[in-house]
Design a protein around this motif. Structure first.
Motif, PDB file in Angstrom:
ATOM      1  N   THR A   5       0.813  -1.205   0.000  1.00 22.89           N
ATOM      2  CA  THR A   5       0.000   0.000   0.000  1.00 22.89           C
ATOM      3  C   THR A   5       0.850   1.260   0.000  1.00 22.89           C
ATOM      4  O   THR A   5       0.355   2.331  -0.274  1.00 22.89           O
ATOM      5  N   LYS A   6       2.137   1.132   0.303  1.00 25.14           N
ATOM      6  CA  LYS A   6       3.017   2.308   0.342  1.00 25.14           C
ATOM      7  C   LYS A   6       3.456   2.637  -1.084  1.00 25.14           C
ATOM      8  O   LYS A   6       4.120   1.849  -1.727  1.00 25.14           O
ATOM      9  N   LEU A   7       3.048   3.801  -1.547  1.00 24.77           N
ATOM     10  CA  LEU A   7       3.381   4.186  -2.905  1.00 24.77           C
ATOM     11  C   LEU A   7       4.412   5.301  -2.952  1.00 24.77           C
ATOM     12  O   LEU A   7       4.961   5.600  -3.982  1.00 24.77           O
ATOM     13  N   PHE A   8       4.656   5.960  -1.818  1.00 21.24           N
ATOM     14  CA  PHE A   8       5.614   7.052  -1.757  1.00 21.24           C
ATOM     15  C   PHE A   8       6.110   7.178  -0.327  1.00 21.24           C
ATOM     16  O   PHE A   8       5.559   6.596   0.584  1.00 21.24           O
ATOM     17  N   ASN A   9       7.167   7.945  -0.139  1.00 25.49           N
ATOM     18  CA  ASN A   9       7.673   8.171   1.217  1.00 25.49           C
ATOM     19  C   ASN A   9       6.640   8.953   2.013  1.00 25.49           C
ATOM     20  O   ASN A   9       6.150   9.985   1.569  1.00 25.49           O
ATOM     21  N   PHE A  10       6.298   8.444   3.172  1.00 24.51           N
ATOM     22  CA  PHE A  10       5.234   9.035   3.983  1.00 24.51           C
ATOM     23  C   PHE A  10       5.819   9.507   5.302  1.00 24.51           C
ATOM     24  O   PHE A  10       6.472   8.739   5.994  1.00 24.51           O
ATOM     25  N   HIS A  11       5.605  10.755   5.628  1.00 24.26           N
ATOM     26  CA  HIS A  11       6.089  11.318   6.885  1.00 24.26           C
ATOM     27  C   HIS A  11       4.945  12.041   7.579  1.00 24.26           C
ATOM     28  O   HIS A  11       4.365  12.973   7.014  1.00 24.26           O
ATOM     29  N   ASN A  12       4.586  11.596   8.781  1.00 25.49           N
ATOM     30  CA  ASN A  12       3.530  12.247   9.552  1.00 25.49           C
ATOM     31  C   ASN A  12       4.026  13.566  10.127  1.00 25.49           C
ATOM     32  O   ASN A  12       5.152  13.666  10.587  1.00 25.49           O
ATOM     33  N   LEU A  13       3.149  14.550  10.144  1.00 27.21           N
ATOM     34  CA  LEU A  13       3.453  15.797  10.828  1.00 27.21           C
ATOM     35  C   LEU A  13       3.154  15.673  12.318  1.00 27.21           C
ATOM     36  O   LEU A  13       3.693  16.412  13.128  1.00 27.21           O
ATOM     37  N   VAL A  14       2.278  14.738  12.662  1.00 31.23           N
ATOM     38  CA  VAL A  14       1.948  14.460  14.061  1.00 31.23           C
ATOM     39  C   VAL A  14       2.102  12.969  14.289  1.00 31.23           C
ATOM     40  O   VAL A  14       2.024  12.171  13.358  1.00 31.23           O
ATOM     41  N   LYS A  15       2.326  12.570  15.538  1.00 29.74           N
ATOM     42  CA  LYS A  15       2.497  11.155  15.855  1.00 29.74           C
ATOM     43  C   LYS A  15       1.126  10.471  15.954  1.00 29.74           C
ATOM     44  O   LYS A  15       0.261  10.935  16.695  1.00 29.74           O
ATOM     45  N   PRO A  16       0.902   9.388  15.211  1.00 30.83           N
ATOM     46  CA  PRO A  16      -0.365   8.658  15.319  1.00 30.83           C
ATOM     47  C   PRO A  16      -0.585   8.173  16.755  1.00 30.83           C
ATOM     48  O   PRO A  16       0.357   7.787  17.448  1.00 30.83           O
ATOM     49  N   GLN A  17      -1.844   8.211  17.204  1.00 26.28           N
ATOM     50  CA  GLN A  17      -2.175   7.818  18.568  1.00 26.28           C
ATOM     51  C   GLN A  17      -2.591   6.357  18.674  1.00 26.28           C
ATOM     52  O   GLN A  17      -2.725   5.838  19.781  1.00 26.28           O
TER      53      GLN A  17
END
Length: 76
Positions: free
Chosen positions: A45-57
């Motif tokens: 499912t990962k199609l590109f580099n993904f960086h969160n701006l916030v940490k998932p809870q």
């Protein structure tokens, strides 16, 4: 109107559709067999580099559990 910010929350770790399907089946406590079409490769499912701006809870597993519980509560 004020400026709006949109957040996309996800996981940098990729997971295939097959792995995601297996997680859903396990969390729903179903005894189902996954039939895979060998002519169509399973894609992550990962199609590109993904960086969160916030940490998932919540983790993916926790989110699936909450979603499945909400589904059962709504459609019981």
């Amino acid at each position: 109107s004020g400026k709006q910010t949109i957040f996309s929350i996800g996981d940098a770790k990729s997971i295939s559709i097959l792995e995601l399907t297996a997680k859903v089946i396990k969390q729903m406590d179903k005894k189902l067999k996954i039939c895979k079409d060998l002519k169509k490769p399973d894609k992550p499912t990962k199609l590109f580099n993904f960086h969160n701006l916030v940490k998932p809870q919540v983790t993916l597993d926790q989110g699936l559990a909450k979603t499945i519980k909400a589904y059962h509560n709504h459609h019981a």
